[in-house]
Write a protein that holds these residues in place. Structure first.
Motif, mmCIF file in Angstrom:
data_model
loop_
_atom_site.group_PDB
_atom_site.id
_atom_site.type_symbol
_atom_site.label_atom_id
_atom_site.label_comp_id
_atom_site.label_asym_id
_atom_site.label_seq_id
_atom_site.Cartn_x
_atom_site.Cartn_y
_atom_site.Cartn_z
ATOM 1 N N ILE A 76 0.857 -1.202 0.000
ATOM 2 C CA ILE A 76 0.000 0.000 0.000
ATOM 3 C C ILE A 76 0.887 1.243 0.000
ATOM 4 O O ILE A 76 1.739 1.394 0.886
ATOM 5 N N LYS A 98 0.298 -1.228 -6.836
ATOM 6 C CA LYS A 98 0.124 -0.960 -5.399
ATOM 7 C C LYS A 98 -1.276 -0.403 -5.144
ATOM 8 O O LYS A 98 -1.800 0.372 -5.953
ATOM 9 N N HIS A 99 -1.839 -0.752 -3.986
ATOM 10 C CA HIS A 99 -3.055 -0.076 -3.545
ATOM 11 C C HIS A 99 -2.652 1.346 -3.147
ATOM 12 O O HIS A 99 -1.531 1.554 -2.668
ATOM 13 N N VAL A 120 -5.994 4.009 -11.343
ATOM 14 C CA VAL A 120 -6.267 2.952 -10.341
ATOM 15 C C VAL A 120 -7.280 1.948 -10.879
ATOM 16 O O VAL A 120 -7.190 0.751 -10.605
ATOM 17 N N VAL A 125 -6.450 -1.762 -8.670
ATOM 18 C CA VAL A 125 -6.004 -1.700 -7.268
ATOM 19 C C VAL A 125 -7.047 -0.936 -6.441
ATOM 20 O O VAL A 125 -7.899 -0.243 -6.992
ATOM 21 N N LYS A 126 -6.970 -1.090 -5.127
ATOM 22 C CA LYS A 126 -7.885 -0.352 -4.244
ATOM 23 C C LYS A 126 -7.380 1.080 -4.094
ATOM 24 O O LYS A 126 -6.173 1.327 -4.122
ATOM 25 N N HIS A 127 -8.340 1.998 -3.882
ATOM 26 C CA HIS A 127 -7.970 3.412 -3.750
ATOM 27 C C HIS A 127 -8.893 4.070 -2.733
ATOM 28 O O HIS A 127 -10.102 3.831 -2.729
ATOM 29 N N ILE A 348 -9.258 -3.772 1.468
ATOM 30 C CA ILE A 348 -8.218 -4.497 0.713
ATOM 31 C C ILE A 348 -8.292 -5.993 1.030
ATOM 32 O O ILE A 348 -8.321 -6.835 0.126
ATOM 33 N N ASP A 351 -11.519 -7.555 -0.322
ATOM 34 C CA ASP A 351 -11.765 -7.228 -1.719
ATOM 35 C C ASP A 351 -13.096 -6.489 -1.920
ATOM 36 O O ASP A 351 -13.922 -6.845 -2.754
ATOM 37 N N ASN A 357 -13.513 6.862 -2.193
ATOM 38 C CA ASN A 357 -12.479 6.436 -3.128
ATOM 39 C C ASN A 357 -12.191 7.555 -4.143
ATOM 40 O O ASN A 357 -12.708 8.665 -4.026
#
Ligand code: SOE
Length: 386
Positions: A76, A98-99, A120, A125-127, A348, A351, A357
């Protein structure tokens, strides 16, 4: 339980708040959704980075953010830098899989925010953005009350964020007063927290009409050292302030509700005063962060001779009830950051979509751009394009 290695970029006061949350989140939220590991920290000054690594418990340090975004150890990337490099770092981090967790405001302009969102999404990826005040349990309670329809149809929102750390002309010319580094002043720095709450609690903002105002046009240059807001001693030389000290704007939400937002860092006597009042067809809500364990609630259905605002103290029966076992024991800035860290790691690990975000941040940036445009057109009503 999985470990998530954090690479934190920017070692100022916000880094301390994030690091404290990484260290303590599992103490409150147990079993934790995952364990954040303070792996690597970066600052433009290697001495500050080294000092921060020791102080905040990071295994490695560097003076180049590129080391962090390309480090195979990092899961992250946490961006706590000034606003002008959010986009470049976030896009590079996403490209490396990368998140991305980013301080507010998302970027300097809506276009930059859109580029970050595209990056993203493309990388999968997560944001998430660090609008921590919505994690105050009383604000989460307001959301719950509104979502359940308990105060009926929302008719209006008025919110404000007042501070006074820049009210004195002696307060130095930090990056927060320089357009090329911060984009906008009070609007982006603190107004965006209120826009986030408005969007979260009421919905998307369709049109705005407003103004920006700069009261103090020159400030002493900041001599050296870490960002301490206006607290550093300035020199004899001064430089131009190129952003707003205050903003005030009216708005219309997409669902038809009306609203108004004010933000100022020149409000003597106000330190971190974030407040909102929401009126619905069946009741009203009032919140003031300076009394953040409390939510004021009024129901229209209360008997006429008993109607009025009552105070609900938040605690174990409310959102983030894991924090402390007794209501009104005291939520602080750190607790909002711990709750934020929990939501980030949970999204994260499980999921799920993180919130707020980059899509929400992009919409906030569209609102800011529209306010800037409205100011240039003498307060004309501008569609945000949200
Ligand atoms: C300065 O106005 C500041 O540090 C903001 O940048 C933060 O977002 C706010 O939470 C506290 O004040």
């Amino acid at each position: 339980m999985k470990n998530y290695n954090i690479g934190l970029i920017g070692a100022g006061f916000m880094a301390k708040a994030h690091s404290l949350a990484y260290a303590t989140m599992p103490m409150f939220f147990w079993p934790a959704p995952g364990i954040p590991i303070r792996k690597s920290i970066c600052d433009v000054s290697i001495d500050i980075a080294k000092d921060a690594a020791q102080k905040m418990g990071y295994e490695k340090f560097t003076d180049s953010w590129k080391d962090i975004v390309s480090d195979p150890d990092i899961d992250i990337v946490d961006i706590c830098t000034p606003n002008n490099i959010h986009a470049e770092i976030a896009i590079a981090a996403a490209k490396n899989g990368k998140h991305v967790f980013c301080e507010k405001p998302i970027a300097m302009t809506a276009q930059e925010a859109k580029d970050m969102l595209d990056a993203v999404q493309k990388a999968g990826v997560k944001h998430m953005l660090a609008f921590n005040y919505r994690r105050t349990p009383a604000v989460a309670l307001a959301k719950d009350i509104i979502t359940k329809g308990e105060i009926g149809e929302i008719q209006s929102f008025r919110g404000m964020y007042f501070q006074d750390w820049s009210a004195s002309p002696e307060s130095t010319l930090s990056w927060r007063f320089q357009k090329e580094i911060c984009g906008t002043g009070a609007l982006g720095d603190i107004g965006t927290h209120v826009i986030d709450m408005a969007q979260y609690l009421v919905g998307d903002i369709d049109m705005v009409s407003g103004f920006l105002k700069t009261y103090i046009k020159e400030r002493p240059l900041q001599e050296a050292g870490q960002d301490k807001l206006g607290a550093l001693q300035g020199g004899n030389k001064t430089g131009a302030v190129t952003v707003d000290d205050e903003t005030a704007f009216s708005m219309r939400f997409k669902n038809g509700a009306l609203g108004h937002i004010e933000a100022s860092r020149n409000a003597w006597g106000r330190n971190n005063y974030i407040a909102f009042e929401i009126h619905g067809s069946a009741g009203s809500i009032f919140f003031n962060y300076e009394r953040r364990d409390e939510l004021q609630l009024c129901y229209a259905t209360d008997p006429q001779d008993r109607r009025g605002f009552k105070t609900i103290y938040t605690g174990p029966n409310h959102a983030y009830g894991e924090l402390w076992p007794i209501a009104a024991l005291g939520i602080g800035y750190s607790e909002t950051k711990i709750a934020e860290c929990y939501d980030l790691i949970k999204a994260i690990a499980q999921d799920e979509e993180a919130t707020p975000n980059f899509n929400e941040g992009y919409k906030i940036a569209l609102v800011c751009d529209a306010v800037v445009k409205s100011d240039k057109q003498n307060g004309a009503w501008i569609f945000t394009g949200v």
